[in-house]
Enzyme design. Sequence first.
Site, PDB file in Angstrom:
ATOM      1  N   ASN A  21       2.631   7.116   5.186  1.00 46.42           N
ATOM      2  CA  ASN A  21       1.909   5.935   4.667  1.00 46.42           C
ATOM      3  C   ASN A  21       0.976   6.350   3.546  1.00 46.42           C
ATOM      4  O   ASN A  21      -0.006   7.060   3.798  1.00 46.42           O
ATOM      5  CB  ASN A  21       1.067   5.300   5.773  1.00 46.42           C
TER       6      ASN A  21
ATOM      7  N   ALA B 236      11.959   3.473  -7.691  1.00 41.13           N
ATOM      8  CA  ALA B 236      12.356   2.054  -7.564  1.00 41.13           C
ATOM      9  C   ALA B 236      13.117   1.847  -6.263  1.00 41.13           C
ATOM     10  O   ALA B 236      14.035   2.593  -5.953  1.00 41.13           O
ATOM     11  CB  ALA B 236      13.228   1.649  -8.746  1.00 41.13           C
TER      12      ALA B 236
ATOM     13  N   ILE C 239      -3.569  -7.052  13.991  1.00 40.26           N
ATOM     14  CA  ILE C 239      -2.871  -5.823  14.387  1.00 40.26           C
ATOM     15  C   ILE C 239      -1.605  -6.236  15.126  1.00 40.26           C
ATOM     16  O   ILE C 239      -1.656  -7.096  16.011  1.00 40.26           O
ATOM     17  CB  ILE C 239      -3.784  -4.979  15.312  1.00 40.26           C
TER      18      ILE C 239
ATOM     19  N   PHE D 123       3.090   0.795  -7.581  1.00 36.83           N
ATOM     20  CA  PHE D 123       1.875   1.490  -7.124  1.00 36.83           C
ATOM     21  C   PHE D 123       1.935   2.994  -7.439  1.00 36.83           C
ATOM     22  O   PHE D 123       1.093   3.533  -8.166  1.00 36.83           O
ATOM     23  CB  PHE D 123       1.721   1.217  -5.619  1.00 36.83           C
ATOM     24  N   ILE D 124       2.940   3.666  -6.905  1.00 37.29           N
ATOM     25  CA  ILE D 124       2.978   5.129  -7.059  1.00 37.29           C
ATOM     26  C   ILE D 124       3.382   5.498  -8.486  1.00 37.29           C
ATOM     27  O   ILE D 124       2.856   6.449  -9.071  1.00 37.29           O
ATOM     28  CB  ILE D 124       3.914   5.750  -5.995  1.00 37.29           C
TER      29      ILE D 124
ATOM     30  N   TYR E  28      15.660  -0.293   6.245  1.00 36.21           N
ATOM     31  CA  TYR E  28      14.933   0.504   5.243  1.00 36.21           C
ATOM     32  C   TYR E  28      15.066   1.998   5.545  1.00 36.21           C
ATOM     33  O   TYR E  28      15.402   2.800   4.668  1.00 36.21           O
ATOM     34  CB  TYR E  28      13.459   0.077   5.235  1.00 36.21           C
TER      35      TYR E  28
HETATM   36  N1  LIG Z   1       3.732   3.238  -0.735  1.00 37.98           N
HETATM   37  C1  LIG Z   1       4.064   3.873   0.389  1.00 37.98           C
HETATM   38  O1  LIG Z   1       3.283   3.968   1.348  1.00 37.98           O
HETATM   39  C2  LIG Z   1       5.430   4.507   0.527  1.00 37.98           C
HETATM   40  C3  LIG Z   1       5.745   5.191   1.715  1.00 37.98           C
HETATM   41  C4  LIG Z   1       6.998   5.764   1.859  1.00 37.98           C
HETATM   42  C5  LIG Z   1       7.907   5.711   0.810  1.00 37.98           C
HETATM   43  N2  LIG Z   1       7.582   5.046  -0.335  1.00 37.98           N
HETATM   44  C6  LIG Z   1       8.588   4.987  -1.413  1.00 37.98           C
HETATM   45  O2  LIG Z   1       7.963   5.311  -2.647  1.00 37.98           O
HETATM   46  C7  LIG Z   1       8.571   4.568  -3.702  1.00 37.98           C
HETATM   47  C8  LIG Z   1       7.506   3.836  -4.527  1.00 37.98           C
HETATM   48  O3  LIG Z   1       6.759   2.981  -3.668  1.00 37.98           O
HETATM   49  P1  LIG Z   1       5.606   2.035  -4.209  1.00 37.98           P
HETATM   50  O4  LIG Z   1       4.643   1.911  -3.084  1.00 37.98           O
HETATM   51  O5  LIG Z   1       5.123   2.481  -5.536  1.00 37.98           O
HETATM   52  O6  LIG Z   1       6.395   0.653  -4.329  1.00 37.98           O
HETATM   53  P2  LIG Z   1       6.158  -0.568  -5.337  1.00 37.98           P
HETATM   54  O7  LIG Z   1       6.882  -1.727  -4.748  1.00 37.98           O
HETATM   55  O8  LIG Z   1       4.736  -0.701  -5.683  1.00 37.98           O
HETATM   56  O9  LIG Z   1       6.942  -0.093  -6.653  1.00 37.98           O
HETATM   57  C9  LIG Z   1       8.328  -0.111  -6.759  1.00 37.98           C
HETATM   58  C10 LIG Z   1       8.689  -0.521  -8.183  1.00 37.98           C
HETATM   59  O10 LIG Z   1      10.116  -0.511  -8.295  1.00 37.98           O
HETATM   60  C11 LIG Z   1      10.533  -1.677  -9.000  1.00 37.98           C
HETATM   61  N3  LIG Z   1      11.902  -1.959  -8.546  1.00 37.98           N
HETATM   62  C12 LIG Z   1      12.291  -2.336  -7.297  1.00 37.98           C
HETATM   63  N4  LIG Z   1      13.623  -2.496  -7.251  1.00 37.98           N
HETATM   64  C13 LIG Z   1      14.091  -2.207  -8.494  1.00 37.98           C
HETATM   65  C14 LIG Z   1      15.388  -2.194  -9.071  1.00 37.98           C
HETATM   66  N5  LIG Z   1      16.472  -2.544  -8.373  1.00 37.98           N
HETATM   67  N6  LIG Z   1      15.517  -1.834 -10.365  1.00 37.98           N
HETATM   68  C15 LIG Z   1      14.423  -1.505 -11.101  1.00 37.98           C
HETATM   69  N7  LIG Z   1      13.164  -1.507 -10.609  1.00 37.98           N
HETATM   70  C16 LIG Z   1      13.012  -1.865  -9.310  1.00 37.98           C
HETATM   71  C17 LIG Z   1       9.515  -2.746  -8.642  1.00 37.98           C
HETATM   72  O11 LIG Z   1       9.430  -3.768  -9.619  1.00 37.98           O
HETATM   73  C18 LIG Z   1       8.230  -1.935  -8.535  1.00 37.98           C
HETATM   74  O12 LIG Z   1       7.513  -1.930  -9.760  1.00 37.98           O
HETATM   75  C19 LIG Z   1       9.595   3.643  -3.042  1.00 37.98           C
HETATM   76  O13 LIG Z   1      10.865   4.238  -3.128  1.00 37.98           O
HETATM   77  C20 LIG Z   1       9.141   3.581  -1.599  1.00 37.98           C
HETATM   78  O14 LIG Z   1      10.208   3.302  -0.713  1.00 37.98           O
HETATM   79  C21 LIG Z   1       6.367   4.446  -0.511  1.00 37.98           C
END
Ligand SMILES: NC(=O)c1ccc[n+]([C@@H]2O[C@H](COP(=O)([O-])OP(=O)(O)OC[C@H]3O[C@@H](n4cnc5c(N)ncnc54)[C@H](O)[C@@H]3O)[C@@H](O)[C@H]2O)c1
Length: 337
Positions: free
Chosen positions: A194, A99, A222, A18-19, A165
């Site tokens: 979030n 990731a 919820i 996503f990000i 986590y």
């Molecule tokens: N989306 C949110 O609200 C949020 C909030 C707090 C923190 N985060 C952090 O931001 C980061 C990105 O989040 P996101 O929402 O884009 O998540 P997401 O799950 O959409 O994307 C994560 C990507 O990492 C890849 N991935 C996972 N494990 C891997 C590994 N071992 N090796 C290689 N690739 C791997 C997945 O295939 C995926 O494409 C994460 O670290 C997450 O913990 C996100």
Amino acid sequence: MDKEIKLNNWLITGGCGFIGKIFIKHLKSINPNFSIRVIDNLKVGTREELSFSGDFEEVSDANNLKWESGITQLIVEDILEYNKLLKITSGADVIIHLAANTGVLPSVEDPKMDFENNVIGTFNLLETCRINKIKKFVMASSGAAAGEVTPPIHEEVCAHPTSPYGASKLVGESYCSAYYNSYGVNTVALRFSNVYGPGSTHKNSIVAKFTKRAINGEVLEIYGDGSQTRDFVYTEDLLNAIYLSAIKDIGGEVFQIASNNETTVLEITDLLVKTLKSKGIENIEVIHGSKNVGEVYRNYADTSKAQKILGWNVKMNLEQGIENTVEWFFSLDSKIV
Ligand SMILES: NC(=O)c1ccc[n+]([C@@H]2O[C@H](COP(=O)([O-])OP(=O)(O)OC[C@H]3O[C@@H](n4cnc5c(N)ncnc54)[C@H](O)[C@@H]3O)[C@@H](O)[C@H]2O)c1
């Protein structure tokens, strides 16, 4: 004005998520000539996520890599493959480390999986920064690292993670601090709150999940009474924070990246229901289930450090952000899951 560092070769882990995919779009809008390399194991993201980029190529041989101006390269690999990472990261100016196992619930169900991806994976990447002399390392941490503390959460609060986590993100932050102080790697850990916004198709956080379920005519559940609070940050604001933290000549820092607003789960649900109704989705059923293990009760963050050091401010208000997000889900043509 603060000093900025020149970054051309961007290595994004988790760039198909996503990000990651929206950050890559953001980078291309800043400079179409940036060289971008993505490592993703495609457990969650898909290569199609990067297909928006006309200059996209998938590279299968990690021994034969060349940074190319204006090209986004995808290497399907796991961040646990340390020896391959050493080659893939060579020549990068910056690593944006996204990731991870990204969910509280999966981490409660399988803490070993969470530990391996989030702790060992982050450690591996920090080692590549030390050995390959990479200028900057930006890690996606989370508000969950601080855990159950009296809000507003800030960078100096004593952390009490409530889930594996949160613990794994806190360990990642600790290694970032250690690699800055022991080896001079310029690390920045960003505690995202979030994140919501366009692009969140596969996410299961409340805004994306409830929007998809309501559009599909499903019940919204919820967890608990809905009085628990969250801090919602919009994608565009987040992308700006990631970019600023990369280019600023700083290291050894942690920042809360949030909106500084406390919103209850009931309030965000009401806002979503109102917005969805205005688009013609009627009879949305909302029910209450049991409380989740590992969930923090109150959660919002003080972002003054990011304002002061990064010059970063939230621009999007929640009503407009939700409107844009719902609108975006409506623009998808197929049934959303
Ligand atoms: N989306 C949110 O609200 C949020 C909030 C707090 C923190 N985060 C952090 O931001 C980061 C990105 O989040 P996101 O929402 O884009 O998540 P997401 O799950 O959409 O994307 C994560 C990507 O990492 C890849 N991935 C996972 N494990 C891997 C590994 N071992 N090796 C290689 N690739 C791997 C997945 O295939 C995926 O494409 C994460 O670290 C997450 O913990 C996100």
